[in-house]
Design a protein around this motif. Structure first.
Motif, PDB file in Angstrom:
ATOM      1  N   SER A 144       0.797  -1.223   0.000  1.00 54.28           N
ATOM      2  CA  SER A 144       0.000   0.000   0.000  1.00 54.28           C
ATOM      3  C   SER A 144       0.829   1.273   0.000  1.00 54.28           C
ATOM      4  CB  SER A 144      -0.958   0.002   1.198  1.00 54.28           C
ATOM      5  OG  SER A 144      -0.243  -0.027   2.426  1.00 54.28           O
ATOM      6  N   GLU A 145       2.064   1.222   0.522  1.00 57.50           N
ATOM      7  CA  GLU A 145       2.896   2.424   0.558  1.00 57.50           C
ATOM      8  C   GLU A 145       3.671   2.635  -0.748  1.00 57.50           C
ATOM      9  OE1 GLU A 145       2.685   4.604   2.757  1.00 57.50           O
ATOM     10  OE2 GLU A 145       1.841   3.607   4.523  1.00 57.50           O
ATOM     11  N   CYS A 146       3.511   1.733  -1.713  1.00 59.10           N
ATOM     12  CA  CYS A 146       4.225   1.854  -2.994  1.00 59.10           C
ATOM     13  C   CYS A 146       3.531   2.798  -3.962  1.00 59.10           C
ATOM     14  CB  CYS A 146       4.342   0.489  -3.671  1.00 59.10           C
ATOM     15  SG  CYS A 146       5.293  -0.745  -2.771  1.00 59.10           S
ATOM     16  N   GLY A 147       2.242   3.016  -3.764  1.00 59.58           N
ATOM     17  CA  GLY A 147       1.437   3.697  -4.770  1.00 59.58           C
ATOM     18  C   GLY A 147       1.921   5.076  -5.150  1.00 59.58           C
ATOM     19  N   ALA A 148       2.256   5.906  -4.162  1.00 57.84           N
ATOM     20  CA  ALA A 148       2.668   7.275  -4.451  1.00 57.84           C
ATOM     21  C   ALA A 148       3.967   7.305  -5.257  1.00 57.84           C
ATOM     22  CB  ALA A 148       2.829   8.057  -3.148  1.00 57.84           C
ATOM     23  N   VAL A 149       4.902   6.412  -4.907  1.00 56.64           N
ATOM     24  CA  VAL A 149       6.173   6.335  -5.634  1.00 56.64           C
ATOM     25  C   VAL A 149       5.924   5.910  -7.083  1.00 56.64           C
ATOM     26  CG1 VAL A 149       8.383   5.118  -5.798  1.00 56.64           C
ATOM     27  CG2 VAL A 149       7.531   5.871  -3.565  1.00 56.64           C
ATOM     28  N   ILE A 150       5.117   4.867  -7.256  1.00 55.56           N
ATOM     29  CA  ILE A 150       4.842   4.359  -8.602  1.00 55.56           C
ATOM     30  C   ILE A 150       4.171   5.424  -9.464  1.00 55.56           C
ATOM     31  CG2 ILE A 150       3.460   2.696  -9.916  1.00 55.56           C
ATOM     32  CD1 ILE A 150       3.906   0.733  -7.563  1.00 55.56           C
ATOM     33  N   ARG A 151       3.149   6.069  -8.924  1.00 52.77           N
ATOM     34  CA  ARG A 151       2.395   7.040  -9.718  1.00 52.77           C
ATOM     35  C   ARG A 151       3.250   8.257 -10.091  1.00 52.77           C
ATOM     36  NH1 ARG A 151      -2.947   6.366 -10.515  1.00 52.77           N
ATOM     37  NH2 ARG A 151      -3.262   8.610 -10.846  1.00 52.77           N
ATOM     38  N   LYS A 152       4.106   8.699  -9.176  1.00 48.70           N
ATOM     39  CA  LYS A 152       4.972   9.833  -9.511  1.00 48.70           C
ATOM     40  C   LYS A 152       5.919   9.479 -10.648  1.00 48.70           C
ATOM     41  CE  LYS A 152       8.672  12.881  -8.027  1.00 48.70           C
ATOM     42  NZ  LYS A 152       8.252  13.863  -9.046  1.00 48.70           N
TER      43      LYS A 152
END
Length: 257
Positions: A144-152
């Motif tokens: 769940s904490e990967c999303g922001a990194v992936i989307r950026k």
């Protein structure tokens, strides 16, 4: 489905049913038109291996995602990329994403990685390509904490592209909210290459790989493992061409050429 959205090719090495791949689909499904070609079973550690001695089959898997077909391939991650691009025909993906891998691909681990093998193949085909890995091997890992990194990273690459012949190896720390993103070099290390001898029911000895990775320069602030240990996500630019350009004059001198 919006035909104006970019086509994004997804694959992995943990298999088409892996939670990491499904998390990646959920994370980017609004950013483009997705096509998924992933191994039917785990192909971890297959690097850039290709299948040359048996036929490849494509199997349609049930998809819970609207307008996203899930294609399983009876081969390696690189087979998935090669065959997937062939079947797509004239339409070329705007981006190739591999992962999210269950486990680290930092440092020299990318050499063995099927996740990064697919990325390197995409790069060689002229497609901007990114591999994502979470530093947690469990099938029940929390992504769940990967999303922001992936989307950026995906958003920025879609807008600005990548340099020719360069792909990205992205690693994300586990069990925390990443403090940020660092662009680094790969740390220098090695595996102890230990094996555990075992005996099967027929009395025959076999060996199970049980070595561990040793970081030879853990305090080097320019490396991925250093910043991963500080709870930052890391991005290492990688080139398929592994020529040591700086060594060419040295080798010429050694060989007297």
């Amino acid at each position: 489905m919006n035909e104006n959205k970019p086509l994004i090719f997804l694959t992995n090495d943990d298999g088409i049913e892996a939670p990491g791949l499904n998390y990646l689909i959920e994370t980017v499904k609004d950013m483009g038109r997705l096509v998924v070609f992933a191994p039917c079973v785990s192909q971890s550690g297959k690097s850039s291996a290709i299948t040359v001695d048996q036929p490849l089959r494509v199997i349609n898997y049930p998809s819970k995602y609207e307008n996203i077909e899930m294609k399983g391939v009876t081969g390696t991650p690189v087979d998935c990329v090669k065959l997937g691009l062939y079947l797509l025909g004239q339409e070329r993906p705007a981006l190739l994403l591999s992962g999210v891998n269950h486990g680290s691909n930092s440092s020299f681990n990318l050499i063995y990685s099927g996740t990064m093998g697919a990325v390197l193949e995409g790069c060689m085909a002229g497609i901007p390509s990114i591999g994502f890995s979470l530093l947690h091997h469990s099938w029940k890992a929390d992504f769940s904490e990967c999303g922001a990194v992936i989307r950026k990273i995906v958003g920025d690459v879609l807008k600005k592209d990548l340099p020719n012949d360069v792909c990205l190896n992205v690693n994300i720390p586990a069990r925390c909210t990443p403090k940020g993103i660092k662009v680094t070099e790969a740390s220098y290390g090695h595996w102890t290459e230990e094996y555990t001898p075992m005996v099967d029911p027929h009395g025959r000895t076999h060996y199970w790989l049980s070595g561990q990775f040793i970081d030879d320069d853990p305090d080097n602030i320019n490396t991925d493992n250093y910043w991963l240990n500080q709870q930052f996500a890391t991005v290492v630019p990688v080139r398929p061409d592994q020529t040591s350009q700086a060594s060419i004059p040295v080798i010429k001198e050694i060989l007297g050429l």
